[in-house]
Design an enzyme around this catalytic site. Structure first.
Site, PDB file in Angstrom:
ATOM      1  N   LYS A   9       0.833  -1.197   0.000  1.00 54.59           N
ATOM      2  CA  LYS A   9       0.000   0.000   0.000  1.00 54.59           C
ATOM      3  C   LYS A   9       0.879   1.263   0.000  1.00 54.59           C
ATOM      4  CE  LYS A   9      -3.856  -2.421   2.275  1.00 54.59           C
ATOM      5  NZ  LYS A   9      -4.655  -2.569   3.525  1.00 54.59           N
ATOM      6  N   TYR A  49     -12.004  -2.823  -3.625  1.00 49.11           N
ATOM      7  CA  TYR A  49     -12.585  -3.010  -2.290  1.00 49.11           C
ATOM      8  C   TYR A  49     -14.116  -3.049  -2.319  1.00 49.11           C
ATOM      9  CZ  TYR A  49      -8.153  -2.622   0.259  1.00 49.11           C
ATOM     10  OH  TYR A  49      -6.894  -2.851   0.785  1.00 49.11           O
ATOM     11  N   ASN A 112      -1.923  -0.180   7.332  1.00 50.42           N
ATOM     12  CA  ASN A 112      -1.387  -1.518   7.615  1.00 50.42           C
ATOM     13  C   ASN A 112      -0.531  -2.109   6.496  1.00 50.42           C
ATOM     14  OD1 ASN A 112      -3.452  -2.214   5.915  1.00 50.42           O
ATOM     15  ND2 ASN A 112      -4.526  -3.557   7.348  1.00 50.42           N
ATOM     16  N   HIS A 115      -1.685  -5.521   1.377  1.00 49.69           N
ATOM     17  CA  HIS A 115      -2.917  -6.284   1.103  1.00 49.69           C
ATOM     18  C   HIS A 115      -2.554  -7.674   0.598  1.00 49.69           C
ATOM     19  CE1 HIS A 115      -6.793  -7.425  -0.721  1.00 49.69           C
ATOM     20  NE2 HIS A 115      -6.054  -7.852  -1.735  1.00 49.69           N
ATOM     21  N   GLU A 126      -8.823 -10.598  -8.187  1.00 47.99           N
ATOM     22  CA  GLU A 126      -7.937  -9.444  -8.008  1.00 47.99           C
ATOM     23  C   GLU A 126      -6.811  -9.450  -9.044  1.00 47.99           C
ATOM     24  OE1 GLU A 126      -8.989  -9.102  -3.236  1.00 47.99           O
ATOM     25  OE2 GLU A 126      -6.963  -9.711  -3.805  1.00 47.99           O
TER      26      GLU A 126
HETATM   27  P1  DAT Z   1      -7.427  -7.488   5.178  1.00 46.03           P
HETATM   28  O1  DAT Z   1      -6.686  -6.355   4.521  1.00 46.03           O
HETATM   29  O2  DAT Z   1      -6.647  -8.056   6.341  1.00 46.03           O
HETATM   30  O3  DAT Z   1      -7.886  -8.544   4.203  1.00 46.03           O
HETATM   31  P2  DAT Z   1     -10.203  -6.575   5.192  1.00 46.03           P
HETATM   32  O4  DAT Z   1     -10.308  -7.165   3.825  1.00 46.03           O
HETATM   33  O5  DAT Z   1     -11.233  -6.973   6.201  1.00 46.03           O
HETATM   34  O6  DAT Z   1      -8.756  -6.874   5.846  1.00 46.03           O
HETATM   35  O7  DAT Z   1     -10.224  -4.991   5.100  1.00 46.03           O
HETATM   36  C1  DAT Z   1      -9.492  -4.331   4.086  1.00 46.03           C
HETATM   37  C2  DAT Z   1      -8.784  -3.155   4.682  1.00 46.03           C
HETATM   38  O8  DAT Z   1      -9.734  -2.242   5.223  1.00 46.03           O
HETATM   39  C3  DAT Z   1      -7.871  -3.504   5.862  1.00 46.03           C
HETATM   40  O9  DAT Z   1      -6.589  -3.916   5.441  1.00 46.03           O
HETATM   41  C4  DAT Z   1      -7.833  -2.219   6.616  1.00 46.03           C
HETATM   42  C5  DAT Z   1      -9.220  -1.647   6.402  1.00 46.03           C
HETATM   43  N1  DAT Z   1     -10.093  -1.992   7.522  1.00 46.03           N
HETATM   44  C6  DAT Z   1     -10.631  -3.193   7.800  1.00 46.03           C
HETATM   45  N2  DAT Z   1     -11.369  -3.174   8.909  1.00 46.03           N
HETATM   46  C7  DAT Z   1     -11.314  -1.893   9.363  1.00 46.03           C
HETATM   47  C8  DAT Z   1     -11.862  -1.203  10.478  1.00 46.03           C
HETATM   48  N3  DAT Z   1     -12.646  -1.827  11.369  1.00 46.03           N
HETATM   49  N4  DAT Z   1     -11.566   0.103  10.617  1.00 46.03           N
HETATM   50  C9  DAT Z   1     -10.797   0.756   9.729  1.00 46.03           C
HETATM   51  N5  DAT Z   1     -10.232   0.166   8.649  1.00 46.03           N
HETATM   52  C10 DAT Z   1     -10.493  -1.133   8.466  1.00 46.03           C
HETATM   53 MG    MG Z   2      -9.268  -8.400   2.660  1.00 44.55          MG
END
Ligand code: DAT
Ligand code: MG
Length: 148
Positions: A9, A49, A112, A115, A126
């Site tokens: 990212k 997303y 974070n 991805h 993707e």
């Molecule tokens: P991951 O990236 O571990 O697959 P995800 O697909 O659930 O997690 O979410 C995509 C991204 O969205 C994640 O890397 C960070 C953000 N995100 C997820 N949950 C969040 C939350 N509760 N508050 C803020 N950002 C969040």
């Molecule tokens: Mg995810």
């Protein structure tokens, strides 16, 4: 063999973590099958997303992903989706184990660093979204030294 989509990212690129992250996947024994530095626009990030479009953090997430260049990659190997997620660590860096990428290099969930696809099927989707061009076809010559 199984493939996954991995994206460093904008914070990971800005902080100079590209080499470190690629090194972890390489040294594990996974094969790099696609790689590009790319800045994506809002509609593209929203597509990536799309599953999260109803979440309250969706707009902030999209803003973050379009805030600078990202490194988009295809990695290949046995169980690369699941193992890739383990290398990356839990979504919230506060809960990511030390030794994982997020555990070692991140603090906040909205920064974070990386991805990784969450299933083989979303990996396929993707990869098709991020790499519409035909992939480079190469095989590592050390394959028998990694796989029995
Ligand atoms: P991951 O990236 O571990 O697959 P995800 O697909 O659930 O997690 O979410 C995509 C991204 O969205 C994640 O890397 C960070 C953000 N995100 C997820 N949950 C969040 C939350 N509760 N508050 C803020 N950002 C969040
Ligand atoms: Mg995810």
């Amino acid at each position: 063999m199984e493939q996954t989509f991995i994206m460093i990212k904008p914070d990971g690129v800005q902080r100079g973590l590209v080499g470190e992250i690629i090194g972890r996947f390489e040294k594990k024994g996974f094969y790099l099958k696609g790689l590009k530095l790319i800045t994506v626009d809002r509609s593209f990030a929203e597509k990536h997303y799309a599953d999260l479009s109803a979440k309250p953090f969706f707009n902030g997430l999209v803003e973050y992903i379009i805030s600078g260049p990202v490194v988009a990659m295809i990695w290949e190997g046995k169980n690369v989706v699941t193992t890739g997620r383990k290398i990356i660590g839990a979504t919230n860096p506060a809960e990511s184990a030390p030794g994982t990428i997020r555990g070692d290099f991140a603090i906040d969930i909205g920064r974070n660093v990386i991805h990784g696809s969450d299933s083989v099927e979303s990996g396929r989707k993707e990869i098709a979204l991020w790499f519409p061009e035909s992939p480079v076809n190469w095989q590592s010559s050390v394959h028998p030294w990694i796989y029995e």
